[in-house]
Design a protein around this motif. Sequence first.
Motif, PDB file in Angstrom:
ATOM      1  N   TYR A 111       6.222 -27.044 -35.790  1.00 53.56           N
ATOM      2  CA  TYR A 111       7.605 -26.979 -35.336  1.00 53.56           C
ATOM      3  C   TYR A 111       8.261 -28.344 -35.541  1.00 53.56           C
ATOM      4  O   TYR A 111       7.654 -29.377 -35.258  1.00 53.56           O
ATOM      5  N   GLU A 112       9.502 -28.330 -35.999  1.00 50.21           N
ATOM      6  CA  GLU A 112      10.276 -29.555 -36.180  1.00 50.21           C
ATOM      7  C   GLU A 112      11.220 -29.742 -34.998  1.00 50.21           C
ATOM      8  O   GLU A 112      11.886 -28.793 -34.574  1.00 50.21           O
ATOM      9  N   LEU A 113      11.270 -30.973 -34.474  1.00 48.18           N
ATOM     10  CA  LEU A 113      12.234 -31.285 -33.421  1.00 48.18           C
ATOM     11  C   LEU A 113      13.614 -31.367 -34.074  1.00 48.18           C
ATOM     12  O   LEU A 113      13.861 -32.201 -34.930  1.00 48.18           O
ATOM     13  N   SER A 114      14.507 -30.470 -33.674  1.00 44.89           N
ATOM     14  CA  SER A 114      15.822 -30.441 -34.321  1.00 44.89           C
ATOM     15  C   SER A 114      16.941 -30.932 -33.420  1.00 44.89           C
ATOM     16  O   SER A 114      18.082 -31.020 -33.851  1.00 44.89           O
ATOM     17  N   GLY A 115      16.639 -31.251 -32.181  1.00 45.23           N
ATOM     18  CA  GLY A 115      17.662 -31.769 -31.280  1.00 45.23           C
ATOM     19  C   GLY A 115      17.268 -31.560 -29.837  1.00 45.23           C
ATOM     20  O   GLY A 115      16.136 -31.169 -29.524  1.00 45.23           O
ATOM     21  N   VAL A 116      18.226 -31.827 -28.957  1.00 46.57           N
ATOM     22  CA  VAL A 116      18.039 -31.645 -27.521  1.00 46.57           C
ATOM     23  C   VAL A 116      19.240 -30.871 -27.006  1.00 46.57           C
ATOM     24  O   VAL A 116      20.379 -31.178 -27.337  1.00 46.57           O
ATOM     25  N   GLU A 117      18.959 -29.838 -26.216  1.00 49.80           N
ATOM     26  CA  GLU A 117      20.024 -29.003 -25.659  1.00 49.80           C
ATOM     27  C   GLU A 117      19.783 -28.846 -24.165  1.00 49.80           C
ATOM     28  O   GLU A 117      18.717 -28.374 -23.756  1.00 49.80           O
ATOM     29  N   ASN A 118      20.745 -29.253 -23.344  1.00 51.43           N
ATOM     30  CA  ASN A 118      20.618 -29.188 -21.885  1.00 51.43           C
ATOM     31  C   ASN A 118      19.344 -29.873 -21.394  1.00 51.43           C
ATOM     32  O   ASN A 118      18.647 -29.371 -20.511  1.00 51.43           O
ATOM     33  N   GLY A 119      19.003 -31.006 -22.018  1.00 49.18           N
ATOM     34  CA  GLY A 119      17.830 -31.769 -21.621  1.00 49.18           C
ATOM     35  C   GLY A 119      16.516 -31.215 -22.110  1.00 49.18           C
ATOM     36  O   GLY A 119      15.458 -31.725 -21.769  1.00 49.18           O
ATOM     37  N   LEU A 120      16.543 -30.151 -22.902  1.00 53.10           N
ATOM     38  CA  LEU A 120      15.338 -29.505 -23.398  1.00 53.10           C
ATOM     39  C   LEU A 120      15.230 -29.708 -24.898  1.00 53.10           C
ATOM     40  O   LEU A 120      16.202 -29.482 -25.631  1.00 53.10           O
ATOM     41  N   ASP A 121      14.051 -30.148 -25.373  1.00 57.09           N
ATOM     42  CA  ASP A 121      13.839 -30.306 -26.816  1.00 57.09           C
ATOM     43  C   ASP A 121      13.999 -28.958 -27.510  1.00 57.09           C
ATOM     44  O   ASP A 121      13.539 -27.926 -27.006  1.00 57.09           O
ATOM     45  N   VAL A 122      14.630 -28.981 -28.680  1.00 52.67           N
ATOM     46  CA  VAL A 122      14.805 -27.773 -29.491  1.00 52.67           C
ATOM     47  C   VAL A 122      13.841 -27.889 -30.668  1.00 52.67           C
ATOM     48  O   VAL A 122      13.925 -28.820 -31.469  1.00 52.67           O
ATOM     49  N   TRP A 123      12.901 -26.938 -30.762  1.00 49.91           N
ATOM     50  CA  TRP A 123      11.885 -26.930 -31.807  1.00 49.91           C
ATOM     51  C   TRP A 123      12.114 -25.739 -32.722  1.00 49.91           C
ATOM     52  O   TRP A 123      12.335 -24.629 -32.254  1.00 49.91           O
ATOM     53  N   LYS A 124      12.022 -25.981 -34.043  1.00 53.57           N
ATOM     54  CA  LYS A 124      12.192 -24.911 -35.027  1.00 53.57           C
ATOM     55  C   LYS A 124      10.934 -24.794 -35.878  1.00 53.57           C
ATOM     56  O   LYS A 124      10.422 -25.784 -36.391  1.00 53.57           O
ATOM     57  N   LEU A 125      10.467 -23.559 -36.024  1.00 47.24           N
ATOM     58  CA  LEU A 125       9.254 -23.277 -36.793  1.00 47.24           C
ATOM     59  C   LEU A 125       9.492 -23.567 -38.275  1.00 47.24           C
ATOM     60  O   LEU A 125      10.515 -23.164 -38.838  1.00 47.24           O
ATOM     61  N   LEU A 126       8.538 -24.274 -38.901  1.00 42.35           N
ATOM     62  CA  LEU A 126       8.622 -24.507 -40.344  1.00 42.35           C
ATOM     63  C   LEU A 126       8.220 -23.249 -41.081  1.00 42.35           C
ATOM     64  O   LEU A 126       7.404 -22.493 -40.586  1.00 42.35           O
ATOM     65  N   PRO A 127       8.778 -23.023 -42.274  1.00 49.83           N
ATOM     66  CA  PRO A 127       9.655 -23.914 -43.016  1.00 49.83           C
ATOM     67  C   PRO A 127      11.090 -23.890 -42.487  1.00 49.83           C
ATOM     68  O   PRO A 127      11.564 -22.870 -41.997  1.00 49.83           O
ATOM     69  N   GLN A 128      11.742 -25.051 -42.613  1.00 44.43           N
ATOM     70  CA  GLN A 128      13.169 -25.193 -42.304  1.00 44.43           C
ATOM     71  C   GLN A 128      13.883 -25.599 -43.587  1.00 44.43           C
ATOM     72  O   GLN A 128      13.461 -26.524 -44.270  1.00 44.43           O
ATOM     73  N   VAL A 129      14.936 -24.904 -43.904  1.00 50.40           N
ATOM     74  CA  VAL A 129      15.675 -25.125 -45.153  1.00 50.40           C
ATOM     75  C   VAL A 129      16.981 -25.846 -44.848  1.00 50.40           C
ATOM     76  O   VAL A 129      17.663 -25.529 -43.872  1.00 50.40           O
ATOM     77  N   TYR A 130      17.299 -26.828 -45.707  1.00 53.20           N
ATOM     78  CA  TYR A 130      18.535 -27.604 -45.568  1.00 53.20           C
ATOM     79  C   TYR A 130      19.310 -27.578 -46.882  1.00 53.20           C
ATOM     80  O   TYR A 130      18.723 -27.479 -47.957  1.00 53.20           O
ATOM     81  N   PHE A 131      20.618 -27.676 -46.756  1.00 53.23           N
ATOM     82  CA  PHE A 131      21.525 -27.753 -47.890  1.00 53.23           C
ATOM     83  C   PHE A 131      22.261 -29.085 -47.797  1.00 53.23           C
ATOM     84  O   PHE A 131      23.413 -29.142 -47.359  1.00 53.23           O
TER      85      PHE A 131
END
Length: 176
Positions: free
Chosen positions: A69-89
């Motif tokens: 999982y990639e740390l993609s930010g923090v929301e309401n004090g909670l880390d936001v994790w996204k499962l790889l693969p993550q695609v960017y443009f």
Amino acid sequence: MKKLLFTLSILSVALFSSCEGDPGPAGPPGTNIESEVFEVNGTFTPANEYRVFYDLNPAIFASDNVLVYELSGVENGLDVWKLLPQVYFPFGDDRIMQFNYDFTREDFSIFVDGNFDLTTTPDANAFFNNRVFRIVIIPGFFSRGVARPDHNDYYETIAGYGINDQNVTILPQKQR
């Protein structure tokens, strides 16, 4: 005849239920199999070919699975994790790059792939430096008879496998 069968069945039950013997020797020690979570920090450069490696020590079993999982930010004090693969443009057009991973029983790597020259990525420092990832090891025995959580949701995954992520171990990067 009925009395004879009834008497024989009562005697059989009494005879076999009262048998007791030596409990026998203890079995071999088992393996303590647990789900685990680790955290890594990676910087992706042309020098490391946009790939970072980490050891799994001890090695995992052949039936185990690894989720990253990639740390993609923090929301309401909670880390936001996204499962790889993550695609960017990064250019806002059809040029794409993605963070992805692979693993063996003894190590895993996280890498960046793209359909363009990665050295031309705008704001490369933001994309490639000090990226934080969580690695979740799922023992293979969970694949039998256990309701599988939504692996896209980091928090549902760790809850589903009974993982405590309060004291996450930071793994050092492996030199290649």
